[in-house]
Write an enzyme that holds these catalytic residues in place. Structure first.
Site, PDB file in Angstrom:
ATOM      1  N   LYS A 113      -8.792  48.022  20.421  1.00  0.00           N
ATOM      2  CA  LYS A 113      -9.945  47.165  20.088  1.00  0.00           C
ATOM      3  C   LYS A 113     -10.301  47.179  18.601  1.00  0.00           C
ATOM      4  CE  LYS A 113     -11.599  47.325  24.863  1.00  0.00           C
ATOM      5  NZ  LYS A 113     -11.263  46.062  25.470  1.00  0.00           N
ATOM      6  N   ASP A 150     -10.037  58.745  25.749  1.00  0.00           N
ATOM      7  CA  ASP A 150      -9.666  57.339  25.633  1.00  0.00           C
ATOM      8  C   ASP A 150     -10.791  56.640  24.877  1.00  0.00           C
ATOM      9  OD1 ASP A 150      -9.245  54.642  25.879  1.00  0.00           O
ATOM     10  OD2 ASP A 150      -8.514  54.752  27.943  1.00  0.00           O
ATOM     11  N   TYR A 153     -11.253  53.275  33.145  1.00  0.00           N
ATOM     12  CA  TYR A 153     -10.093  52.388  33.062  1.00  0.00           C
ATOM     13  C   TYR A 153      -9.308  52.744  31.813  1.00  0.00           C
ATOM     14  CZ  TYR A 153      -7.490  47.953  32.709  1.00  0.00           C
ATOM     15  OH  TYR A 153      -6.506  46.994  32.622  1.00  0.00           O
TER      16      TYR A 153
HETATM   17  N1  HOZ Z   1      -9.658  45.644  29.762  1.00  0.00           N
HETATM   18  C1  HOZ Z   1     -10.544  44.844  29.042  1.00  0.00           C
HETATM   19  C2  HOZ Z   1     -11.862  45.445  28.832  1.00  0.00           C
HETATM   20  N2  HOZ Z   1     -12.373  46.236  29.817  1.00  0.00           N
HETATM   21  C3  HOZ Z   1     -10.655  43.460  29.609  1.00  0.00           C
HETATM   22  C4  HOZ Z   1     -10.209  42.546  28.569  1.00  0.00           C
HETATM   23  C5  HOZ Z   1     -10.052  41.091  28.977  1.00  0.00           C
HETATM   24  O1  HOZ Z   1     -10.067  40.772  30.126  1.00  0.00           O
HETATM   25  O2  HOZ Z   1      -9.895  40.309  28.080  1.00  0.00           O
END
Ligand code: HOZ
Length: 419
Positions: free
Chosen positions: A258, A230, A135
């Site tokens: 993050k 990434d 992702y």
């Molecule tokens: N894309 C985020 C981590 N895989 C999800 C974050 C969220 O839903 O707060």
């Protein structure tokens, strides 16, 4: 939740938070400190989500709070460059030599969008190669076979993404170097970039097998494509210099998010000066953002990175991670439940599976019903674990050995109750 659902789609602002992947409804949180969250009813939870990764120091760490208090007396947004942004770029370059230059964004999604655009512009090619279950945020061209919320809710792709937008996105299986070599043999001259989470974290944690990342590096270079790591999840988490340090890989471009924001919204992408110099205004490739480099967000990121400026924090995270991995695996063995605990440093996922989990297909083949039951059991026992098989659990430096004892006891009991 009912009130939230009246004013927000699904009652949430990001789909995995809705708990649809595991059933039930999410607790609504009121406050947090250290490794703990407190909900509106005053229940306390050991936090293993940590805002999906950023909070490597736990909630409200002193150093970050003090830096933010100081910055709040100076400025909250500037609309012009600040020394803070330069300092953050320098701190990143010290940790990741491949990132000679950095462009700040406000999210990981924007970082990946920017990196892909730059790769296409720099190579004059259109195709992007990504991996099933990885992702890279929710930009249209990267929403093919994506993990995270799409995996959680079993959404194969999203309506609203024109087929033409993903037509230039090739998809291979994570850890399948042969498959990648075949794709390159057929269309390698048209590939602008391979983009990969060096440790997959959005299909649950799936580590790269020996040789996989090095093979991607070699194939990309051979065909004149760029390698984009990434590191939104892994950056400054799995080692001081991220996964690129841990696995000894030099990417062309790196995406960050993050941890680099220490809990505030920051993303970034960076790489060699010659490549990054093609970005506007130095070059023609456009990327912009009103709050990119926001002084509060950058302050939180800087304070966080400075707390992580030695091997010691990473040794501690590694020790805790190893203890958790061993404790969860042995609970499974004791109870006769097939379990696979995938871990890299302080990111970890348990799968209920006989077979090794090495790609998206094997991640999906695990017992999802059992995962939901154990998730529920953990929540009832005061542990907040990511509400999806396809998200990583995280540890912070605020977690103590006692917290791990409690967690392992809760895990064992939840597993026994669900078995
Ligand atoms: N894309 C985020 C981590 N895989 C999800 C974050 C969220 O839903 O707060």
């Amino acid at each position: 939740m009912e009130r939230a659902q009246r004013v927000m789609p699904g009652g949430v602002n990001s789909p995995v938070r809705s708990f649809r992947g595991v059933g039930g409804t999410p607790p609504f949180f009121a406050s947090a400190r250290g490794p703990y969250l407190v909900d509106l009813d005053g229940n306390r939870y050991l936090d293993m989500v940590l805002a999906y990764g950023p909070l490597i120091l736990g909630h409200l760490p002193e150093a970050v709070v003090a830096a933010l208090r100081g910055q709040l007396t100076r400025a909250e947004a500037l609309g012009g460059p600040s020394e803070l942004e330069v300092e953050l770029a320098e701190e990143v370059a010290r940790r990741m030599p491949a990132v000679e230059m950095l462009r700040l964004t406000s999210s990981g999604t924007e970082a990946a969008m920017g990196a892909v655009r730059l790769a296409r512009a720099a190579t004059g090619r259109d195709l992007i190669l990504k991996f099933d279950g990885c992702y890279h945020g929710h930009a249209d061209s990267l929403l093919a076979a994506a993990g995270s919320g799409l995996a959680t809710l079993a959404i194969p792709g999203s309506p609203g993404v024109p087929p033409g937008t993903v037509a230039d996105t090739l998809v291979a299986s994570f850890n399948d170097l042969e498959g990648v070599a075949e794709l390159f043999a057929r269309q390698g001259e048209r590939v602008a970039a391979v983009i990969v989470e060096p440790v997959a974290g959005n299909m649950g944690v799936v580590p790269p097998e020996p040789g996989f990342l090095a093979g991607l590096r070699t194939l990309s270079s051979e065909y004149g494509a760029l390698l984009i790591l990434d590191e939104v999840m892994t950056g400054f988490r799995v080692a001081r210099g991220g996964a690129q340090q841990r696995y000894g890989i030099t990417p062309d471009l790196t995406c960050l998010g993050k941890v680099i924001g220490g809990g505030l919204p920051v993303g970034a992408f960076g790489g060699r000066a010659a490549l990054m110099g093609q970005l506007a205004p130095a070059g023609p490739v456009y990327h912009a953002g009103t709050l990119s480099g926001n002084p509060l967000a950058v302050t939180a990121g800087l304070a966080t990175l400075r707390e992580l400026d030695s091997p010691l924090p990473y040794q501690r995270l590694e020790e805790m991670g190893a203890r958790l991995e061993e404790g969860m695996s042995s609970a499974g063995r004791r109870l006769g439940v097939p379990i696979r605990v995938n871990r890299v440093g302080s990111m970890l996922t348990f799968f209920f599976s006989e077979a090794a989990v090495r790609d998206y297909a094997s991640a999906r083949a695990g017992d999802l019903a059992r995962f939901s039951a154990v998730h529920r059991g953990l929540l009832e026992r005061g542990v907040f674990w990511p509400p999806s098989q396809f998200e990583a659990g995280f540890l912070s430096l605020a977690h103590t050995d006692l917290d791990l004892d409690r967690l392992l006891e809760a895990f064992s009991d939840a597993l026994a109750a669900a078995a």
